[in-house]
Design a protein around this motif. Structure first.
Motif, PDB file in Angstrom:
ATOM      1  N   VAL A 187      40.678  28.185  34.127  1.00 41.39           N
ATOM      2  CA  VAL A 187      40.505  28.783  35.448  1.00 41.39           C
ATOM      3  C   VAL A 187      41.834  29.200  36.074  1.00 41.39           C
ATOM      4  O   VAL A 187      41.856  30.059  36.952  1.00 41.39           O
TER       5      VAL A 187
ATOM      6  N   SER B  96      42.662  33.821  38.120  1.00 42.12           N
ATOM      7  CA  SER B  96      42.379  34.044  39.531  1.00 42.12           C
ATOM      8  C   SER B  96      43.473  33.443  40.395  1.00 42.12           C
ATOM      9  O   SER B  96      44.154  32.508  40.001  1.00 42.12           O
TER      10      SER B  96
ATOM     11  N   TYR C 266      33.261  31.682  37.332  1.00 47.28           N
ATOM     12  CA  TYR C 266      34.114  32.741  36.784  1.00 47.28           C
ATOM     13  C   TYR C 266      33.507  33.377  35.537  1.00 47.28           C
ATOM     14  O   TYR C 266      33.602  34.585  35.344  1.00 47.28           O
TER      15      TYR C 266
ATOM     16  N   ILE D 147      34.907  37.014  35.455  1.00 46.24           N
ATOM     17  CA  ILE D 147      36.325  36.903  35.818  1.00 46.24           C
ATOM     18  C   ILE D 147      37.131  36.350  34.648  1.00 46.24           C
ATOM     19  O   ILE D 147      38.209  36.846  34.338  1.00 46.24           O
TER      20      ILE D 147
END
Length: 196
Positions: free
Chosen positions: A37, A41, A62, A67
């Motif tokens: 993660v 981002s 995500y 993402i």
């Protein structure tokens, strides 16, 4: 063994999280599971690092929202390997890049160049040394060429003597797949494979 390599899909979210939950990548702290993660981002910008459950929740979101980008290796419909690969320009706010920004600024690409960046590999331990990382890397490069990228870039640690530092791959992996050392930094090397 029949291994399928393909892009991560939104419907893979739960299987992706399960893979991270069952594939340790830190010898000293099993709670250090990142779920990738931090590489995708700017949401990490809080005073405290999110705990494992928060990171897991972020990962589910995500992946479902597209993402987190990358490739999975599957055997018997189960994820056995992962490669985080994304457009470099989309990741300049990521914690991993910010952590190494002093060094990474020395390897900046021009604004006109389209770069696919490889941030990490994770292979289930029982599948180590079976060519899974090579297959993932080959898929990244093949698709990047078809998608009009100028080159693929990777950032292995110079000292990858412990499991925690092995996630970015090894020099030998990249060299064997046609990458060239672009620049040596203090703690990392930058490898590039030109696609045009």
């Amino acid at each position: 063994m029949n291994v399928e390599i393909r892009k991560l899909k939104p419907e893979d979210a739960q299987a992706y999280v399960n893979f991270f939950d069952t594939t340790p990548h830190d010898d000293h702290n099993p709670d250090n599971t990142c779920y990738c993660v931090y590489w995708c981002s700017a949401d990490h910008r809080t005073l405290e690092r999110p705990d494992r459950e928060q990171r897991k929740k972020m990962a589910l979101e995500y992946v479902q929202n597209g993402i987190i980008k990358g490739y999975v290796a599957l055997a018997d419909n189960k994820i056995i390997g992962w490669c985080n690969a994304n457009t470099k320009a989309d990741c300049l706010n990521c914690a991993g890049i910010l952590y190494a920004i002093q060094e990474m600024q020395r390897a900046v690409s021009s604004a006109e160049e389209k770069v696919k960046a490889i941030y990490c590999f994770m292979i289930a331990e029982e599948y180590h040394r079976q060519g899974i990382a090579h297959k993932l890397l080959q898929a990244v490069c093949s698709d990047a060429k078809e998608e009009g990228y100028d080159y693929v870039e990777a950032y292995p640690h110079k000292d990858a003597s412990n499991k925690l530092d092995q996630f970015m791959g090894f020099d030998e992996l990249y060299i064997s797949e046609g990458f060239e050392r672009y620049i040596d930094l203090d703690q990392k090397s930058v490898f590039r494979k030109y696609l045009r």
